[in-house]
Design a protein around this motif. Structure first.
Motif: not given
Lengths: 280, 146
Positions: A229, A239-241
């Motif tokens: 990620r 779309d995140n870590v």
């Protein structure tokens, strides 16, 4: 009441008729492996009777993910180097691959990337059988695919929730379904008779600190998911870590320099797997 | 004090922290002025980066590389953890790593461009020399004929 609903959904998710079917040969192989006097050659011979499957498996085992790029020429060779557990995992992934690429854009790349990252973690830490870590990484989001295939109306709702409220994919699953893909993963692992260490990697990659039997596996997949990620290779649905658990760094006694070394190794490797797929 | 990849270290820079081999053995003390031969030995030992005094390397520059793109995206992909101390620490580590890679890439590109320019200059000089020689020959011939 809530429990009833969950059981019903679990039943629906595991309804065999729509579940991606595993190649028939795998059942026969499983029976063969249980006999004590079976030799590796017999298993290899049986798998090799399915030529399409053989081609797909060889393509995958020769990718840089498994550490022997371009050097494995036969199923018996693959069995010897990687073991049956790994081959079993790869066969499972070949059977969901098509649905995966059709159903969720970027998830296949995300899964491959996670396989690579998880095996990098295992190799850097000298964990035994790093190939099994690759397979756990490869299959870590398989529950997402199965959920969207079995409950097609769910997929739109999850995606809408992720977009509108900017939540993690797993949060949206929990809100709409009552549980996340990690739980589905564990059911699937049982259903497909995956080995217990891989099951733990699949079931606990979002909460590795709770893994009891194979914490190495759960922590490694957790870290691999975080890495892929960070590089945004493919997409796990948002779309995140992920929140990198401090327990994972503590568990492996990782120093910042170790993390940097893993990042460094990965930054060169993502290029190499960019066009890897089962389609021919 | 700045942590930089080994290939950007120049002789004459001074160590701010000890340098250790990957197995933990310390091979150079802080305050040491680095020499060419030390750098090649570090490289042979598998040491990837060192911490030097001052900020000798511009880690910000680097042009448009994949690593610059990564740095740009970090705020976005870490957005859920802005107020989390631990995750900010992790983010800083990742950011430093990408900055280092971007600088490394930029240095490699610059070196390649320099090498290319040098090769081109050399080729031009050779061409020039050949031409001069040829002209000289023609002249000589004319003189002989004349």
């Amino acid at each position: 009441m809530v429990e009833d609903l969950r059981t019903e959904r679990k039943g629906k998710l595991l309804e065999v008729k729509d579940l991606p079917t595993l190649p028939k040969v795998l059942d026969e192989v499983a029976k063969l492996v249980e006999k004590p006097d079976t030799t590796m050659d017999q298993v290899a011979e049986l798998i090799s009777t399915d030529q399409v499957l053989t081609a797909k498996v060889l393509k995958m085992v020769n990718s840089p993910i498994y550490g022997f790029p371009g050097r494995i020429s036969s199923i018996s060779h693959a069995l010897m180097l990687l073991g049956f557990n790994v081959l079993r995992g790869i066969i499972v992934s070949t059977s969901v691959f098509e649905v995966m690429t059709e159903n969720m854009v970027g998830l296949w790349e995300h899964s491959l990337g996670c396989a690579l990252a998880t095996s990098t973690v295992a190799r850097q830490l000298d964990l035994p059988d790093p190939e099994e870590y690759s397979v756990a990484g490869l299959l870590h989001d398989i529950g997402k695919v199965v959920a969207t295939v079995q409950l097609p109306e769910l997929k739109k709702d999850i995606e809408k929730l992720v977009k509108d409220k900017d939540v993690y994919y797993i949060e949206a699953e929990k809100e709409l379904l009552g549980f996340g893909h990690d739980r589905i993963n564990a059911w699937l692992a049982d259903h497909w008779k995956l080995p217990p260490n891989i099951k733990e990697g699949l079931g606990y990659h979002h909460k590795p600190q709770l893994a009891r039997l194979y914490p190495d596996m759960a922590h490694a997949v957790h870290l691999g998911d975080f890495f892929v990620r960070v590089f945004e290779y493919g997409s796990g649905g948002d779309d995140n870590v992920t929140y990198l658990r401090p327990e994972t760094l503590k568990h492996f006694k990782l120093k910042p320099a170790d993390l940097e070394q893993m990042l460094d190794h990965l930054s060169g490797q993502f290029v190499e797997i960019a066009d890897l797929s089962f389609s021919s | 004090m700045q942590k930089i990849p080994l290939n950007l270290v120049q002789p004459g820079m001074v160590l701010a922290k000890p340098v250790a081999r990957p197995d933990g053995m310390v091979v150079a003390a802080p305050g040491t002025e680095l020499t060419e031969s030390m750098l090649s030995r570090f490289e042979a030992m598998g040491i990837g980066q060192v911490v030097v005094e001052g900020s000798p390397v511009d880690m910000e520059g680097g042009g448009d590389t994949a690593f610059d793109k990564r740095i740009e995206r970090l705020d976005h992909i870490f957005r859920k953890h802005e107020s989390d101390k631990w995750m900010n620490q992790i983010k800083r580590l990742v950011k430093h790593f990408f900055k280092m890679k971007a600088a490394q890439r930029a240095a490699a590109m610059a070196a390649m461009a320099a090498a290319k320019a040098e090769a081109k200059a050399k080729a031009e000089a050779e061409e020039e020399a050949k031409k001069a020689e040829a002209e000289g020959r023609v002249k000589n011939g004319e003189e002989e004929r004349g």
